[in-house]
Motif scaffolding. Structure first.
Motif, mmCIF file in Angstrom:
data_model
loop_
_atom_site.group_PDB
_atom_site.id
_atom_site.type_symbol
_atom_site.label_atom_id
_atom_site.label_comp_id
_atom_site.label_asym_id
_atom_site.label_seq_id
_atom_site.Cartn_x
_atom_site.Cartn_y
_atom_site.Cartn_z
ATOM 1 N N CYS A 166 0.985 -1.100 0.042
ATOM 2 C CA CYS A 166 -0.017 -0.136 -0.031
ATOM 3 C C CYS A 166 0.887 1.354 -0.071
ATOM 4 N N LYS A 168 -0.739 4.187 0.633
ATOM 5 C CA LYS A 168 -1.517 5.574 1.072
ATOM 6 C C LYS A 168 -0.788 6.034 2.492
ATOM 7 N N PHE A 169 -0.248 5.401 3.217
ATOM 8 C CA PHE A 169 0.172 5.746 4.450
ATOM 9 C C PHE A 169 -0.584 6.467 5.290
ATOM 10 N N CYS A 170 -1.916 5.683 5.773
ATOM 11 C CA CYS A 170 -2.865 6.403 6.613
ATOM 12 C C CYS A 170 -1.780 6.308 7.782
ATOM 13 N N CYS A 173 -1.486 3.008 10.503
ATOM 14 C CA CYS A 173 -1.418 1.714 9.944
ATOM 15 C C CYS A 173 -0.024 1.362 9.577
ATOM 16 N N VAL A 175 0.832 -1.294 7.589
ATOM 17 C CA VAL A 175 0.885 -2.078 6.222
ATOM 18 C C VAL A 175 1.900 -1.518 5.216
ATOM 19 N N PRO A 176 2.049 -0.147 4.896
ATOM 20 C CA PRO A 176 3.035 0.208 4.003
ATOM 21 C C PRO A 176 4.501 -0.176 4.442
ATOM 22 N N HIS A 249 -9.810 1.169 -1.461
ATOM 23 C CA HIS A 249 -10.018 2.567 -0.805
ATOM 24 C C HIS A 249 -10.793 3.218 -1.471
HETATM 25 S S1 SF4 Z 1 -5.396 1.602 6.272
HETATM 26 FE FE1 SF4 Z 1 -5.376 0.698 4.244
HETATM 27 S S2 SF4 Z 1 -5.156 2.324 2.813
HETATM 28 FE FE2 SF4 Z 1 -4.488 3.232 4.782
HETATM 29 S S3 SF4 Z 1 -2.247 2.614 4.931
HETATM 30 FE FE3 SF4 Z 1 -3.188 0.886 5.790
HETATM 31 S S4 SF4 Z 1 -3.539 -0.270 4.100
HETATM 32 FE FE4 SF4 Z 1 -3.180 1.473 3.133
#
Ligand code: SF4
Length: 461
Positions: A166, A168-170, A173, A175-176, A249
């Motif tokens: 990902c 997006k770097f919310c 989060c 994940v990135p 997203h």
């Molecule tokens: S919440 Fe979803 S869109 Fe936002 S950084 Fe995490 S994986 Fe990416």
């Protein structure tokens, strides 16, 4: 003939980890490892970890402790058992796992599963092995395809990862950082995997990715394809009756994907579209890159294309700086959309993310109170959504036997679970079911008269 060794893969977290666990088991089969459901008699235990939730690493270390007991018991029986840690905690903790947990033989990051046979061979020679690099080669294509019997065992509904990572770097989060930048698999590689699944009896495929509608794989001509185009290609695979995708997203919900919802009968009228908050102030602090109005306009555009679309979502309450007014905005948005369901969580900081260092963290008891109020509203809306189907007839894909003798369990187009009495020979069929009763999480029904005979005849029952 040498007995195959046994591997037990334990999955934590999301469907992407479950998919990865299957692909690890598929890759280890040609290397001489058959899957076992019991860690106690395994020669290799793989813990496929997730670090989305709070204290994820602590939970992994206590699970390693349990596996260490089994390893000692195996050694007392003269058997060697290896322990591997895979997934997002392996990616994030890396060398620290080998330092803290002497029982662990190898640590494999989320992009390196295709290298497992080689890593295991090195671990068998006494080396403690770690590989958490982001490799240049394509993990998916290097992993062994699932054998036909494996697919059949896993049921008529399958997950296929089409996108990973990902960008997006919310701010809340991880994940990135653990799954890396967005990558997409080529269209024809995915089509070949789906065709293999369909030939082995799979009837429904859910395309998965951390940001699945950001999909941008190459098509057969080398052009970039969107998720909408990928879905159109997969709808042509013989045997595939239903397609779904998750998780999306709002920023990446483009016209091609919306048109696919209007035009593809195989694409189910159900979308999981996380919004996280109904307050523009909090959405900006979360770096969500969309506003409340953007989200509501998107829902309206999608419903204009496919009026019966059901939406579910994710919410975080108690994000740093969230006030009671922000929560009221979230509750209002929930009602305005009329979600069919939602996952909701009280915010808790993840080390290394920007939100973890933000001022004005909300006290846990306030966040918990807000979560309870939000969840009560979600349950009320979910009840309303399900109640509209009382007395109606829905198309249901029959997936597996239920808990009671003679009972089958299936899914509606809107992903509701349905229980009904029907012969097991028609598992894998799409049947019409008259809904007779609505439970809190399950619908109950009977085979509708019009489809009973045709389904039974098709199945030869
Ligand atoms: S919440 Fe979803 S869109 Fe936002 S950084 Fe995490 S994986 Fe990416």
């Amino acid at each position: 003939m040498t007995q195959p060794r046994k591997v037990h893969v334990k999955s934590f977290g999301c469907q992407m980890n479950v998919y990865d666990s299957h692909r690890m088991a598929d890759t280890l089969l040609p290397a001489g490892f058959a899957e076992t459901a019991s860690p106690a008699d395994a020669d290799l235990v793989i813990l496929n970890t997730c670090n989305i939730r709070e204290k994820a690493a602590d939970k992994v270390y206590s699970e390693i402790g349990r596996m260490r007991e089994l390893k000692h018991a195996a050694a007392a029986d003269g058997r060697k058992m290896m322990i591997a840690v895979a997934g997002c905690v392996a990616q994030a903790e890396g060398q620290e796992i080998l330092r803290r947990a002497g029982a662990v033989d190898l640590v494999v990051g989320s992009q390196n599963y295709h290298r497992l046979p080689d890593m295991i061979a090195r671990a068998e020679n006494g080396e403690r092995v770690i590989d958490t690099e982001f490799p240049v080669e394509d993990k998916f294509e290097a992993l062994a395809p699932p054998a036909r019997e494996q697919i059949a065992k896993r049921g008529v509904s399958a997950f296929v990862t089409v996108q990973e990572g990902c960008d997006k770097f919310c701010t809340f989060c991880v994940v990135p950082y653990t799954r890396g930048a967005e990558i997409s698999r080529p269209v024809e590689h995915i089509a070949a995997e789906v065709a293999r699944l369909a030939a082995a009896g799979v009837r429904e495929v859910t395309l998965i990715g951390q940001n699945v509608n950001g999909y941008h794989g190459n098509d057969a001509e080398g052009r970039t394809a969107t998720l909408g185009l990928l879905l159109r290609r997969l709808a042509r695979v013989p045997g595939i009756l239903r397609l779904r995708y998750t998780t999306s997203h709002p920023r990446d919900m483009n016209d091609e994907l919306i048109a696919a919802h209007a035009e593809l009968p195989e694409l189910m009228p159900y979308v999981h579209l996380p919004v996280q908050s109904g307050s523009d102030r909090i959405l900006a602090a979360m770096n969500r890159k969309h506003t409340r109005t953007d989200y509501l306009e998107l829902i309206a555009r999608m419903r204009a294309a496919r009026p019966d679309l059901a939406f579910t979502s994710d919410f975080i309450v108690g994000f740093p700086g969230e006030t009671e007014d922000d929560l009221q905005d979230t509750l209002a948005l929930l009602r305005e959309v009329g979600f069919a369901g939602a996952f909701s969580f009280a915010y808790s900081p993840r080390p290394g993310t920007p939100a973890a260092d933000m001022d004005s963290q909300v006290p846990p008891e306030v966040a918990t109170d807000r979560l309870h109020r939000l969840q009560a509203e979600i349950l009320r809306l979910q009840g309303n959504f399900n109640a509209q189907f009382q007395g109606r007839t829905l198309e249901v894909l029959l997936e597996k036997p239920g808990r009671l003798p003679g009972q089958l369990v299936g899914k509606t187009p809107y992903l509701q679970t349905v229980q009904l009495m029907a012969p097991p020979a028609i598992i894998g069929s799409l049947v019409k079911v008259a809904i007779t009763d609505i439970g809190s999480n399950t619908l109950f029904g009977v085979l509708a008269e019009s489809t009973t005979m045709s389904a039974l005849e098709t199945a030869g029952a």
